[in-house]
Design a protein around this motif. Structure first.
Motif, PDB file in Angstrom:
ATOM      1  N   ASN A  64       0.862  -1.183   0.000  1.00  0.00           N
ATOM      2  CA  ASN A  64       0.000   0.000   0.000  1.00  0.00           C
ATOM      3  C   ASN A  64       0.895   1.228   0.000  1.00  0.00           C
ATOM      4  N   ALA A  65       0.702   2.108  -0.980  1.00  0.00           N
ATOM      5  CA  ALA A  65       1.579   3.277  -1.092  1.00  0.00           C
ATOM      6  C   ALA A  65       0.871   4.388  -1.853  1.00  0.00           C
ATOM      7  N   TRP A  66       1.167   5.616  -1.453  1.00  0.00           N
ATOM      8  CA  TRP A  66       0.624   6.783  -2.151  1.00  0.00           C
ATOM      9  C   TRP A  66       1.449   7.105  -3.384  1.00  0.00           C
ATOM     10  N   PHE A  67       2.707   6.638  -3.417  1.00  0.00           N
ATOM     11  CA  PHE A  67       3.576   6.752  -4.590  1.00  0.00           C
ATOM     12  C   PHE A  67       4.733   5.785  -4.378  1.00  0.00           C
ATOM     13  N   ASP A  68       5.508   5.550  -5.417  1.00  0.00           N
ATOM     14  CA  ASP A  68       6.599   4.580  -5.354  1.00  0.00           C
ATOM     15  C   ASP A  68       7.747   5.099  -4.495  1.00  0.00           C
ATOM     16  N   LEU A  69       8.463   4.188  -3.869  1.00  0.00           N
ATOM     17  CA  LEU A  69       9.701   4.514  -3.160  1.00  0.00           C
ATOM     18  C   LEU A  69      10.838   3.936  -3.982  1.00  0.00           C
ATOM     19  N   MET A  70      11.722   4.799  -4.452  1.00  0.00           N
ATOM     20  CA  MET A  70      12.747   4.373  -5.396  1.00  0.00           C
ATOM     21  C   MET A  70      13.915   3.643  -4.731  1.00  0.00           C
ATOM     22  N   GLU A  71      14.281   4.047  -3.509  1.00  0.00           N
ATOM     23  CA  GLU A  71      15.368   3.395  -2.781  1.00  0.00           C
ATOM     24  C   GLU A  71      15.215   3.687  -1.292  1.00  0.00           C
ATOM     25  N   TRP A  72      15.828   2.825  -0.465  1.00  0.00           N
ATOM     26  CA  TRP A  72      15.798   3.043   0.985  1.00  0.00           C
ATOM     27  C   TRP A  72      16.873   4.060   1.335  1.00  0.00           C
ATOM     28  N   ASP A  73      16.498   5.316   1.295  1.00  0.00           N
ATOM     29  CA  ASP A  73      17.444   6.412   1.505  1.00  0.00           C
ATOM     30  C   ASP A  73      16.799   7.421   2.450  1.00  0.00           C
ATOM     31  N   PRO A  74      17.354   7.600   3.661  1.00  0.00           N
ATOM     32  CA  PRO A  74      16.764   8.544   4.615  1.00  0.00           C
ATOM     33  C   PRO A  74      16.681   9.982   4.108  1.00  0.00           C
ATOM     34  N   GLU A  75      17.470  10.317   3.090  1.00  0.00           N
ATOM     35  CA  GLU A  75      17.420  11.668   2.525  1.00  0.00           C
ATOM     36  C   GLU A  75      16.417  11.779   1.383  1.00  0.00           C
ATOM     37  N   MET A  76      15.834  10.650   0.954  1.00  0.00           N
ATOM     38  CA  MET A  76      14.792  10.625  -0.085  1.00  0.00           C
ATOM     39  C   MET A  76      15.207  11.420  -1.330  1.00  0.00           C
ATOM     40  N   ARG A  77      16.426  11.144  -1.813  1.00  0.00           N
ATOM     41  CA  ARG A  77      16.943  11.920  -2.951  1.00  0.00           C
ATOM     42  C   ARG A  77      16.275  11.567  -4.270  1.00  0.00           C
ATOM     43  N   GLN A  78      15.826  10.321  -4.414  1.00  0.00           N
ATOM     44  CA  GLN A  78      15.057   9.952  -5.600  1.00  0.00           C
ATOM     45  C   GLN A  78      13.569  10.066  -5.274  1.00  0.00           C
ATOM     46  N   PHE A  79      12.793  10.521  -6.251  1.00  0.00           N
ATOM     47  CA  PHE A  79      11.391  10.804  -5.961  1.00  0.00           C
ATOM     48  C   PHE A  79      10.516  10.378  -7.134  1.00  0.00           C
ATOM     49  N   ASP A  80       9.426   9.693  -6.828  1.00  0.00           N
ATOM     50  CA  ASP A  80       8.472   9.264  -7.850  1.00  0.00           C
ATOM     51  C   ASP A  80       7.536  10.428  -8.180  1.00  0.00           C
ATOM     52  N   ASN A  81       8.000  11.303  -9.055  1.00  0.00           N
ATOM     53  CA  ASN A  81       7.218  12.496  -9.373  1.00  0.00           C
ATOM     54  C   ASN A  81       5.844  12.162  -9.944  1.00  0.00           C
ATOM     55  N   ALA A  82       5.786  11.218 -10.873  1.00  0.00           N
ATOM     56  CA  ALA A  82       4.519  10.893 -11.542  1.00  0.00           C
ATOM     57  C   ALA A  82       3.495  10.345 -10.547  1.00  0.00           C
ATOM     58  N   GLY A  83       3.930   9.411  -9.707  1.00  0.00           N
ATOM     59  CA  GLY A  83       3.012   8.826  -8.730  1.00  0.00           C
ATOM     60  C   GLY A  83       2.567   9.828  -7.691  1.00  0.00           C
ATOM     61  N   TYR A  84       3.489  10.677  -7.294  1.00  0.00           N
ATOM     62  CA  TYR A  84       3.185  11.717  -6.308  1.00  0.00           C
ATOM     63  C   TYR A  84       2.138  12.690  -6.853  1.00  0.00           C
ATOM     64  N   LEU A  85       2.354  13.161  -8.086  1.00  0.00           N
ATOM     65  CA  LEU A  85       1.418  14.102  -8.694  1.00  0.00           C
ATOM     66  C   LEU A  85       0.049  13.469  -8.907  1.00  0.00           C
TER      67      LEU A  85
END
Length: 231
Positions: free
Chosen positions: A70-91
């Motif tokens: 269950n997710a509101w958008f994809d998580l690209m990698e396990w990174d505490p700084e969240m440098r990669q972002f699923d722009n399409a899913g988020y929008l």
């Protein structure tokens, strides 16, 4: 709309609503305790409040080898700084799902200024983005252990009028969070303040707290909600 856990106001008709979005892999049921907790702390103040806890759709998560969660958008990698972002899913979630939840509450007779939108982790990321994008002025926004993509071009396709510039925003974050770094949360809030000029955004740090909520943070959320609604 997805599956929703709803705690209906004990006094009808409901005049207020708190919509809260869970984090990655969780469900609306996982955060329904928040409504119960607030009701227990002050049954009179929240007797006309409906608490709404939606469940995100199930999608394949890249950081989890494509395993569905269950997710509101994809998580690209396990990174505490969240440098990669699923722009399409988020929008997609910002442009449709969240607007639908808020609009549904308004259609049930609850004024926009009596609606608070909050979330934890991924859900908090959606709440922060909604403060920028929603076409209605809400009563407040809550971000717990949250973050946001600090790229203005991500939001240029969203609503161009900032309706929530002076809407209160509460961001709580544990200083021992191994999933979303507290520096990422603080940087996210600093970015939306600096970029969009939010006037009532506040950051609260909780010593020793990891990727969760504790009693002090919940008490602070309680005070924030009451202040937003003048309860």
């Amino acid at each position: 709309m997805s599956q929703i856990v709803k705690l209906v106001a004990s006094k009808q008709p409901a005049t207020h609503a708190l919509i809260f979005l869970h984090g990655l892999g969780d469900s609306g049921h996982g955060w329904s305790f928040l409504g119960q907790h607030l009701q227990a702390m002050d049954p009179i103040a929240f007797q006309s409040t409906t608490f709404i806890f939606p469940t995100a759709p199930t999608i394949g998560i890249t950081a989890n080898g494509g395993h569905p969660m269950n997710a509101w958008f994809d998580l690209m990698e396990w990174d505490p700084e969240m440098r990669q972002f699923d722009n399409a899913g988020y929008l997609k979630t910002l442009n449709s799902v969240v607007k639908d939840y808020v609009k549904h509450a308004m259609d049930e007779g609850i004024p926009a200024e009596n609606i608070i939108l909050g979330g934890f982790s991924q859900g908090a990321a959606i709440a922060l983005g909604s403060a920028i994008s929603l076409p209605w002025k809400l009563g407040g926004f809550i971000s717990l252990s949250g973050f946001i993509s600090c790229h203005k071009e991500l939001f240029v396709k969203l609503d161009k009028d900032l309706h929530n510039k002076d809407t209160p925003i509460f961001h709580g974050h544990g200083d021992a969070d191994p999933v979303v770094a507290v520096s990422r949360g603080m940087g996210s809030l600093d970015w939306i303040i600096g970029t969009y000029g939010f006037q009532k955004a506040e950051f609260h740090t909780y010593k020793g707290l990891q990727h969760s909520a504790d009693e002090q943070e919940l008490r602070d959320v309680y005070q924030f909600v009451k202040k937003c609604w003048n309860l």
